[in-house]
Design an enzyme around this catalytic site. Sequence first.
Site, PDB file in Angstrom:
ATOM      1  N   GLU A 238     -23.621  37.395  19.492  1.00 38.63           N
ATOM      2  CA  GLU A 238     -24.958  36.664  18.259  1.00 38.63           C
ATOM      3  C   GLU A 238     -26.742  37.602  18.860  1.00 38.63           C
ATOM      4  O   GLU A 238     -27.267  38.088  18.883  1.00 38.63           O
ATOM      5  CB  GLU A 238     -24.859  36.239  20.326  1.00 38.63           C
ATOM      6  CG  GLU A 238     -24.817  34.685  20.282  1.00 38.63           C
ATOM      7  CD  GLU A 238     -25.022  33.582  21.313  1.00 38.63           C
ATOM      8  OE1 GLU A 238     -26.402  33.671  22.069  1.00 38.63           O
ATOM      9  OE2 GLU A 238     -23.641  32.938  21.579  1.00 38.63           O
TER      10      GLU A 238
ATOM     11  N   ASP B 174     -23.435  23.376  30.099  1.00 41.23           N
ATOM     12  CA  ASP B 174     -23.124  23.651  29.183  1.00 41.23           C
ATOM     13  C   ASP B 174     -22.141  22.489  28.126  1.00 41.23           C
ATOM     14  O   ASP B 174     -21.650  21.644  28.222  1.00 41.23           O
ATOM     15  CB  ASP B 174     -23.185  25.069  27.847  1.00 41.23           C
ATOM     16  CG  ASP B 174     -23.389  25.095  26.926  1.00 41.23           C
ATOM     17  OD1 ASP B 174     -22.678  24.054  26.359  1.00 41.23           O
ATOM     18  OD2 ASP B 174     -22.745  26.393  26.244  1.00 41.23           O
TER      19      ASP B 174
ATOM     20  N   LYS C   1     -26.378  21.030  22.098  1.00 42.32           N
ATOM     21  CA  LYS C   1     -25.864  21.390  20.977  1.00 42.32           C
ATOM     22  C   LYS C   1     -25.610  20.079  19.597  1.00 42.32           C
ATOM     23  O   LYS C   1     -23.894  19.317  20.065  1.00 42.32           O
ATOM     24  CB  LYS C   1     -24.909  22.397  21.485  1.00 42.32           C
ATOM     25  CG  LYS C   1     -24.750  23.671  22.511  1.00 42.32           C
ATOM     26  CD  LYS C   1     -23.768  24.247  22.314  1.00 42.32           C
ATOM     27  CE  LYS C   1     -23.841  25.798  23.267  1.00 42.32           C
ATOM     28  NZ  LYS C   1     -22.625  26.032  23.459  1.00 42.32           N
TER      29      LYS C   1
ATOM     30  N   ARG D  29     -25.416  28.255  18.362  1.00 51.90           N
ATOM     31  CA  ARG D  29     -23.690  28.207  18.290  1.00 51.90           C
ATOM     32  C   ARG D  29     -23.603  29.565  18.310  1.00 51.90           C
ATOM     33  O   ARG D  29     -23.654  30.979  18.051  1.00 51.90           O
ATOM     34  CB  ARG D  29     -22.367  27.692  18.164  1.00 51.90           C
ATOM     35  CG  ARG D  29     -22.707  26.296  18.159  1.00 51.90           C
ATOM     36  CD  ARG D  29     -22.467  25.605  19.374  1.00 51.90           C
ATOM     37  NE  ARG D  29     -21.325  26.538  20.010  1.00 51.90           N
ATOM     38  CZ  ARG D  29     -20.714  25.338  20.851  1.00 51.90           C
ATOM     39  NH1 ARG D  29     -20.487  23.915  20.796  1.00 51.90           N
ATOM     40  NH2 ARG D  29     -19.622  25.822  21.608  1.00 51.90           N
TER      41      ARG D  29
HETATM   42  C1  2PG Z   1     -22.483  29.660  25.181  1.00 56.86           C
HETATM   43  C2  2PG Z   1     -22.608  29.433  23.580  1.00 56.86           C
HETATM   44  C3  2PG Z   1     -24.058  30.525  23.156  1.00 56.86           C
HETATM   45  P1  2PG Z   1     -21.070  29.270  22.294  1.00 56.86           P
HETATM   46  O1  2PG Z   1     -22.387  29.636  25.473  1.00 56.86           O
HETATM   47  O2  2PG Z   1     -24.122  28.878  25.564  1.00 56.86           O
HETATM   48  O3  2PG Z   1     -24.250  30.900  24.023  1.00 56.86           O
HETATM   49  O4  2PG Z   1     -21.329  29.851  23.409  1.00 56.86           O
HETATM   50  O5  2PG Z   1     -21.508  29.096  21.188  1.00 56.86           O
HETATM   51  O6  2PG Z   1     -19.532  30.763  22.097  1.00 56.86           O
HETATM   52  O7  2PG Z   1     -20.171  28.534  23.169  1.00 56.86           O
HETATM   53 MG    MG Z   2     -22.976  28.367  27.481  1.00 56.15          MG
END
Ligand code: 2PG
Ligand code: MG
Length: 440
Positions: free
Chosen positions: A205, A312, A337, A366
Amino acid sequence: MALIAGLHAWEALDSRGTPTVGCVVRLADGSEGEAIVPSGASTGTHEAHERRDGGERYGGKGVAGAVGSVLAEIAPAIVGLDAADQALVDTTMRELDGTANLSRLGANAVLAASVATALAAARSQRLPLWQALCPDLPPLLPLPMVNVVSGGAHAGGLIDVQDFLVVPVGASSFSEAIEWASRVRAATAEVLRERGHDTSLVADEGGLAAPLPSNRAALDVLLAGIQRSGLEPGVEAAIAVDIAATQFLADGAYVLASENRSLRAQELVDEIAAWVADYPIVSVEDALGEDDDAGWRYASDRLAPIVQLLGDDLFVTSPPRLEAGIRGGIANAVLVKPNQVGTLTDAWRVVEIARAAGYATVLSARSGETEDSWLADLAVGWRTGQVKVGSTTRSERTAKWNRLLRIEAEEPGAAFAGAAVLAPLASHDSPTHLHPGGQK
Ligand code: 2PG
Ligand code: MG
């Protein structure tokens, strides 16, 4: 009425070079919306199904099957529907899929069509997406959470905690918040270089990916960066962490490999509580593993009264999982998300459920992203209050920041969320919220 006239889909690439689904929705009035879906690396088990081909192409990660679903099944099902009726379009796709987690068509196929439909409908109304999403409420520019130092699955496991982010809590506008975040990133890079680290390598990221000796060392470096930037820690610039603990949970133990330590849930929460006491931390995401109910209970009692405790992998943008968490007084904020759930309608539902319960909402990109910027419009139109996109570097990240900067420039009347949206502060405004700490 803006009737859907046709769809097209293709296999695109995300910022990690991994295939993902692109889709365009065309309306009878000639309007078009185009969307490419993002993809996570530290994914939760309970997320909607991201459909991949397997086999030889792209190491098994091709999405030709999902693209085929858009063309052969989704298109005939939604052509003729009113694109402005997002709920109908999304429900039609969900029913066509027939599974709880969209595993038949693929959540990546469904989300591409869902977002492209929203964009086409907005275009047909000659409105920016944020305005089409929320026509009756004034836009709200979100408080950004910006990745500065990366670990975990986004940085080859250099350190265990996944994200160390700066939150410009004292900024009075979105553009000031971004300038401060960028200043902190530059100052943190300077601190790292002085301490002998290479800062040319960045994580997925765009965060700095230095091989630091411990998780605390990353907090030290970020705090030093804030101080070096000239901003006052905790007052102007605070810290958020995404522990992403599901990633280092093995056989019931939380393994901090970088520190050669293995902790039980309670010990990990106590460790995080010590960080919160020692550093200006305002938000802690995924402190425990996604199904560690007892650990989350303890974390909610211990941390939610003093800090934003954000789910999350825990909630995976799922209305029933969030509702269960709210009933149990678990966490006080939810990461949103859209690709975790597969449709805009369901992601919006999560925002509504959170809001009614006084939980804060953070819209999130993401780790595998694209040049699209629709996420920025969702943050403003849905008034999520907070947004998490990654670093202030790399085009797939700046696409979102730049879109928000443009909205701010074009809408001088748009309010900026500021620090008041952070839980648990935010929850005090809500009469319906039962604070987890108050239920003991
Ligand atoms: C998270 C995301 C974004 P990923 O864990 O919050 O930082 O990561 O998209 O790999 O789940
Ligand atoms: Mg996360």
